[in-house]
Design a protein around this motif. Sequence first.
Motif, PDB file in Angstrom:
ATOM      1  N   TYR A  82      16.213  37.788  10.020  1.00 33.93           N
ATOM      2  CA  TYR A  82      15.379  36.681  10.486  1.00 33.93           C
ATOM      3  C   TYR A  82      14.003  37.141  10.971  1.00 33.93           C
ATOM      4  CZ  TYR A  82      18.700  32.985   9.582  1.00 33.93           C
ATOM      5  OH  TYR A  82      19.522  32.077   8.935  1.00 33.93           O
ATOM      6  N   TRP A  91      12.110  37.212   7.696  1.00 31.93           N
ATOM      7  CA  TRP A  91      11.750  35.866   7.240  1.00 31.93           C
ATOM      8  C   TRP A  91      10.681  35.213   8.114  1.00 31.93           C
ATOM      9  CZ3 TRP A  91      17.259  33.424   6.170  1.00 31.93           C
ATOM     10  CH2 TRP A  91      17.806  34.039   5.040  1.00 31.93           C
ATOM     11  N   THR A 142       7.567  36.655   6.760  1.00 36.83           N
ATOM     12  CA  THR A 142       7.229  36.441   5.342  1.00 36.83           C
ATOM     13  C   THR A 142       7.161  34.983   4.919  1.00 36.83           C
ATOM     14  OG1 THR A 142       9.561  36.871   4.794  1.00 36.83           O
ATOM     15  CG2 THR A 142       8.031  38.695   4.541  1.00 36.83           C
ATOM     16  N   VAL A 143       7.996  34.121   5.484  1.00 38.23           N
ATOM     17  CA  VAL A 143       7.944  32.712   5.058  1.00 38.23           C
ATOM     18  C   VAL A 143       6.619  32.057   5.479  1.00 38.23           C
ATOM     19  CG1 VAL A 143       9.077  30.449   5.136  1.00 38.23           C
ATOM     20  CG2 VAL A 143      10.459  32.509   4.946  1.00 38.23           C
ATOM     21  N   MET A 157       4.129  32.916   3.029  1.00 39.10           N
ATOM     22  CA  MET A 157       4.230  32.141   1.789  1.00 39.10           C
ATOM     23  C   MET A 157       3.525  30.792   1.960  1.00 39.10           C
ATOM     24  SD  MET A 157       8.116  33.189   0.833  1.00 39.10           S
ATOM     25  CE  MET A 157       8.329  33.528  -0.889  1.00 39.10           C
ATOM     26  N   SER A 206      17.943  22.915  10.385  1.00 37.34           N
ATOM     27  CA  SER A 206      17.160  23.840   9.569  1.00 37.34           C
ATOM     28  C   SER A 206      16.702  23.182   8.267  1.00 37.34           C
ATOM     29  CB  SER A 206      18.020  25.077   9.263  1.00 37.34           C
ATOM     30  OG  SER A 206      17.391  25.919   8.343  1.00 37.34           O
ATOM     31  N   THR A 207      17.594  22.402   7.679  1.00 37.43           N
ATOM     32  CA  THR A 207      17.288  21.743   6.408  1.00 37.43           C
ATOM     33  C   THR A 207      16.131  20.753   6.540  1.00 37.43           C
ATOM     34  OG1 THR A 207      19.580  22.060   5.720  1.00 37.43           O
ATOM     35  CG2 THR A 207      18.314  20.424   4.495  1.00 37.43           C
ATOM     36  N   TYR A 255      13.121  22.687   5.888  1.00 37.26           N
ATOM     37  CA  TYR A 255      13.087  23.025   4.460  1.00 37.26           C
ATOM     38  C   TYR A 255      12.622  21.825   3.632  1.00 37.26           C
ATOM     39  CZ  TYR A 255      15.001  24.037  -0.212  1.00 37.26           C
ATOM     40  OH  TYR A 255      15.170  24.205  -1.561  1.00 37.26           O
ATOM     41  N   PRO A 268      20.671  28.371   1.613  1.00 38.10           N
ATOM     42  CA  PRO A 268      21.745  27.602   2.256  1.00 38.10           C
ATOM     43  C   PRO A 268      23.124  27.894   1.668  1.00 38.10           C
ATOM     44  CG  PRO A 268      19.933  26.152   1.597  1.00 38.10           C
ATOM     45  CD  PRO A 268      19.577  27.524   1.141  1.00 38.10           C
ATOM     46  N   TYR A 290      24.222  30.833   3.574  1.00 36.59           N
ATOM     47  CA  TYR A 290      24.504  30.399   4.952  1.00 36.59           C
ATOM     48  C   TYR A 290      25.902  29.782   5.061  1.00 36.59           C
ATOM     49  CZ  TYR A 290      23.800  27.596   9.253  1.00 36.59           C
ATOM     50  OH  TYR A 290      23.897  27.024  10.489  1.00 36.59           O
ATOM     51  N   TYR A 345      21.463  36.142   0.054  1.00 32.57           N
ATOM     52  CA  TYR A 345      20.139  36.336   0.647  1.00 32.57           C
ATOM     53  C   TYR A 345      19.343  37.410  -0.105  1.00 32.57           C
ATOM     54  CZ  TYR A 345      21.508  33.586   4.815  1.00 32.57           C
ATOM     55  OH  TYR A 345      21.900  32.598   5.683  1.00 32.57           O
ATOM     56  N   ASP A 390      15.936  36.652  -2.017  1.00 37.06           N
ATOM     57  CA  ASP A 390      14.702  37.298  -1.551  1.00 37.06           C
ATOM     58  C   ASP A 390      13.944  37.950  -2.705  1.00 37.06           C
ATOM     59  OD1 ASP A 390      14.740  36.613   1.086  1.00 37.06           O
ATOM     60  OD2 ASP A 390      15.334  38.581   1.847  1.00 37.06           O
ATOM     61  N   ASN A 408      12.460  35.180  -4.938  1.00 31.03           N
ATOM     62  CA  ASN A 408      11.398  34.369  -4.337  1.00 31.03           C
ATOM     63  C   ASN A 408      10.167  35.162  -3.931  1.00 31.03           C
ATOM     64  OD1 ASN A 408      12.560  31.646  -4.337  1.00 31.03           O
ATOM     65  ND2 ASN A 408      14.139  32.592  -3.079  1.00 31.03           N
ATOM     66  N   LYS A 409      10.379  36.323  -3.330  1.00 30.70           N
ATOM     67  CA  LYS A 409       9.220  37.059  -2.831  1.00 30.70           C
ATOM     68  C   LYS A 409       8.418  37.686  -3.972  1.00 30.70           C
ATOM     69  CE  LYS A 409      10.678  37.898   1.854  1.00 30.70           C
ATOM     70  NZ  LYS A 409      11.728  36.872   1.967  1.00 30.70           N
TER      71      LYS A 409
HETATM   72  C1  RET Z   1      11.322  35.505   1.837  1.00 27.83           C
HETATM   73  C2  RET Z   1      12.228  34.664   2.481  1.00 27.83           C
HETATM   74  C3  RET Z   1      12.429  33.348   2.205  1.00 27.83           C
HETATM   75  C4  RET Z   1      11.667  32.620   1.139  1.00 27.83           C
HETATM   76  C5  RET Z   1      13.415  32.674   2.991  1.00 27.83           C
HETATM   77  C6  RET Z   1      13.750  31.390   2.883  1.00 27.83           C
HETATM   78  C7  RET Z   1      14.785  30.872   3.667  1.00 27.83           C
HETATM   79  C8  RET Z   1      15.302  29.602   3.584  1.00 27.83           C
HETATM   80  C9  RET Z   1      14.736  28.587   2.646  1.00 27.83           C
HETATM   81  C10 RET Z   1      16.404  29.272   4.448  1.00 27.83           C
HETATM   82  C11 RET Z   1      16.955  28.063   4.569  1.00 27.83           C
HETATM   83  C12 RET Z   1      18.101  27.671   5.395  1.00 27.83           C
HETATM   84  C13 RET Z   1      18.506  26.341   5.292  1.00 27.83           C
HETATM   85  C14 RET Z   1      17.738  25.345   4.477  1.00 27.83           C
HETATM   86  C15 RET Z   1      19.712  25.813   5.991  1.00 27.83           C
HETATM   87  C16 RET Z   1      20.643  26.885   6.476  1.00 27.83           C
HETATM   88  C17 RET Z   1      19.903  27.951   7.182  1.00 27.83           C
HETATM   89  C18 RET Z   1      18.847  28.654   6.306  1.00 27.83           C
HETATM   90  C19 RET Z   1      17.891  29.296   7.304  1.00 27.83           C
HETATM   91  C20 RET Z   1      19.558  29.730   5.494  1.00 27.83           C
END
Ligand code: RET
Length: 256
Positions: A94, A97, A100-101, A104, A157-158, A161, A204, A207, A230, A234, A237-238
């Motif tokens: 975390y 993230w 980095t997020v 982005m 969290s969603t 998103y 997700p 998760y 994850y 990563d 996406n990255k």
């Molecule tokens: C480089 C890292 C990136 C692009 C990370 C992105 C992370 C997410 C889009 C996480 C989303 C989550 C949810 C939408 C619900 C559950 C919890 C998370 C944080 C895994």
Amino acid sequence: MLSSYRLTINYIKIMFLDLLTIPKDDPIAFTFFTGYMAMFAASIFFFFERGSVDGKWKLSLLVSGLITGIAAVHYYYMRDYYMATGKNPTALRYIDWTLTVPLMCVEFYLLTKAAGATTNLLWKLIFASVLMLVAGYIGEAFTDGSTAHSVQWGVISTLGYVYILYTAWFGEVASLASNSGNDAVKKGVRTLAWFVLVGWAIYPIGYMCMPGGWLNTSLGWESSNVDLFYNIADAINKIGFGLVVYTIAVTSKKEA
Ligand SMILES: *C/C=C(C)/C=C/C=C(C)/C=C/C1=C(C)CCCC1(C)C
């Protein structure tokens, strides 16, 4: 003399066995290692290519290199942590993230800045990503193993998103890109929106593998799979984000 020789040989053996045996019997360790290498290589690429793109794209490429570079450093430590404990390196994940997020989000801002993106837009995106990540962290790090806890924080969290997703597809980012008069930006921002829709949706899924998560309780997917999802997400996406930004920089240079 002989014993120190033996010791050295054994040490080297262990080192190599460590490297050679991980990939085939532990896919999670394998993705930590390859994720690290891929992010590292991508950073070198973006930093070098920064020199060959038009001046107005240099900052975007620098940010691409920072995103994969920050991730590479975290992967180095996350892999160690995972190898030593067998546990999910949630805190390191975390922290990565959280750096980095938002970067982005900065990419979206930089790409649409010429079309009139404001810092207000940037802050809204960053706020949404922080909400998404803080809630996700509470969901994972402070779990009591119950489905209620996992779902409650997962839903919060969603919200963050979905806000980013909406902005990229139908909101300010989308309309700025389509009014930019630059085909490379238009196409590129649409591709990034696809990454947010499909690539980010892998998180997700990971998760929900944690104790109490829906995939954990309904399908019996183990919590170690959190990191598998994850790590794959990563890398996609990255590195993918960076390559799209790079493509925009290269193609819009040709157009101009
Ligand atoms: C480089 C890292 C990136 C692009 C990370 C992105 C992370 C997410 C889009 C996480 C989303 C989550 C949810 C939408 C619900 C559950 C919890 C998370 C944080 C895994």
